[in-house]
Design an enzyme around this catalytic site. Structure first.
Site, short mmCIF file in Angstrom:
data_model
loop_
_atom_site.label_atom_id
_atom_site.label_comp_id
_atom_site.label_asym_id
_atom_site.label_seq_id
_atom_site.Cartn_x
_atom_site.Cartn_y
_atom_site.Cartn_z
N SER A 58 0.84 -1.19 0.00
CA SER A 58 0.00 0.00 0.00
C SER A 58 0.88 1.24 0.00
O SER A 58 2.05 1.18 -0.38
CB SER A 58 -0.94 -0.04 1.21
OG SER A 58 -1.93 0.95 1.11
N ASN A 59 0.34 2.38 0.39
CA ASN A 59 1.10 3.63 0.43
C ASN A 59 0.54 4.53 1.53
O ASN A 59 -0.42 4.16 2.20
CB ASN A 59 1.05 4.32 -0.95
CG ASN A 59 -0.37 4.64 -1.36
OD1 ASN A 59 -1.03 5.47 -0.76
ND2 ASN A 59 -0.87 3.94 -2.38
N HIS A 60 1.16 5.69 1.70
CA HIS A 60 0.84 6.57 2.85
C HIS A 60 -0.32 7.53 2.62
O HIS A 60 -0.49 8.45 3.41
CB HIS A 60 2.07 7.37 3.24
CG HIS A 60 3.17 6.55 3.84
ND1 HIS A 60 3.01 5.84 5.01
CD2 HIS A 60 4.42 6.29 3.42
CE1 HIS A 60 4.13 5.21 5.30
NE2 HIS A 60 5.00 5.46 4.33
N ALA B 271 -4.64 7.36 -4.31
CA ALA B 271 -3.27 6.92 -4.59
C ALA B 271 -3.36 5.44 -4.89
O ALA B 271 -3.24 4.58 -4.01
CB ALA B 271 -2.38 7.19 -3.39
#
Ligand code: CTP
Ligand code: CA
Length: 226
Positions: free
Chosen positions: A33-35, A99
């Protein structure tokens, strides 16, 4: 102080917004995943609803409350996000703020991956995810399409490329290398890029809370909605 009476300049418009990160499973207990916090997409959804739009917010996993008057659809992966977006169409305005993970595991392991005996490392095989905003923009009955571009270098070049490659009507470019702005933060700065009479036009929006930035972005796009 004057009461905040919102203009109803999006009254009756159907708006679909993606927000937050996607989560791509590797096995039953792990993911890529991402922030992304989802704050920018949620601020846009709140602002659209306050201006009278009928909003569907397709959201990855975030720790945010659903804005008043917004219909929220929760998803995890990019493929689920695309399916939820397509189910929410048609609409007049699509804003791709999520995102989205560019890749997912080529296959999701049925059981928890074990370390095994190889102490040197491991290689994951990834495959490309569908591009959600580009898929929406490629439809024959397409809404007005807005994308985001988070860049750490050559901001306007990369964002301009995405504007044409994805056939967007507007791209909101932000420099995520600036401390305190962008990912996870309450504040953001952006440059709007769009095409007009074969030239790329731009408008810089100074650092400000994401809620104010959402208003500034909508102020721009209501003037250009068909
Ligand atoms: N986007 C999308 N689906 C994807 C990837 C991106 O809809 N699979 C959308 C994002 O929501 C955003 C825009 O495309 O509105 C740009 O995302 P970004 O990650 O900056 O662009 P990419 O085309 O993925 O390019 P790269 O990550 O290589 O910079
Ligand atoms: Ca990407």
């Amino acid at each position: 102080p004057a009461a905040a009476i919102s203009t109803q300049d999006l009254a009756g418009r159907r708006v679909v917004i993606t927000a937050g990160p996607t989560r791509e499973a590797l096995d039953p207990v792990r993911y890529l995943s991402n922030h992304s916090s989802g704050k920018m997409g949620y601020a846009l959804a709140a602002a659209c609803a306050a201006r009278g739009a009928q909003v569907t917010l397709v959201s990855g996993p975030v720790a945010l409350a659903t804005p008043p008057g917004v219909a929220r659809v929760d998803v995890l992966s990019a493929c689920e996000m695309l399916a939820a977006v397509e189910a929410a169409l048609p609409c007049e305005l699509f804003i791709g703020c999520a995102a989205v993970a560019d890749y997912r595991a080529a296959s999701v392991a049925e059981h928890k991956l074990k370390k095994g005996d190889d102490t040197s490392g491991m290689t994951l095989e990834l495959v490309r995810n569908p591009d959600i905003v580009a898929t929406v923009a490629a439809r024959s009955e397409r809404p007005f399409c807005v994308g985001f571009a988070a860049e750490t270098q050559a901001l306007e070049t990369h964002a301009g490329d995405k504007l044409s490659r994805k056939r967007l009507d507007l791209i909101v470019a932000n420099d995520v290398s600036q401390a305190g702005l962008g990912f996870g933060s309450d504040d953001n700065a952006a440059t709007l890029l769009w095409r007009e009479a074969d030239a790329v036009r731009r408008q810089a929006l100074p650092p400000q809370p994401k809620t104010a930035l959402a208003t500034a972005i909508l102020d721009h796009l209501v003037t250009r909605l068909p």
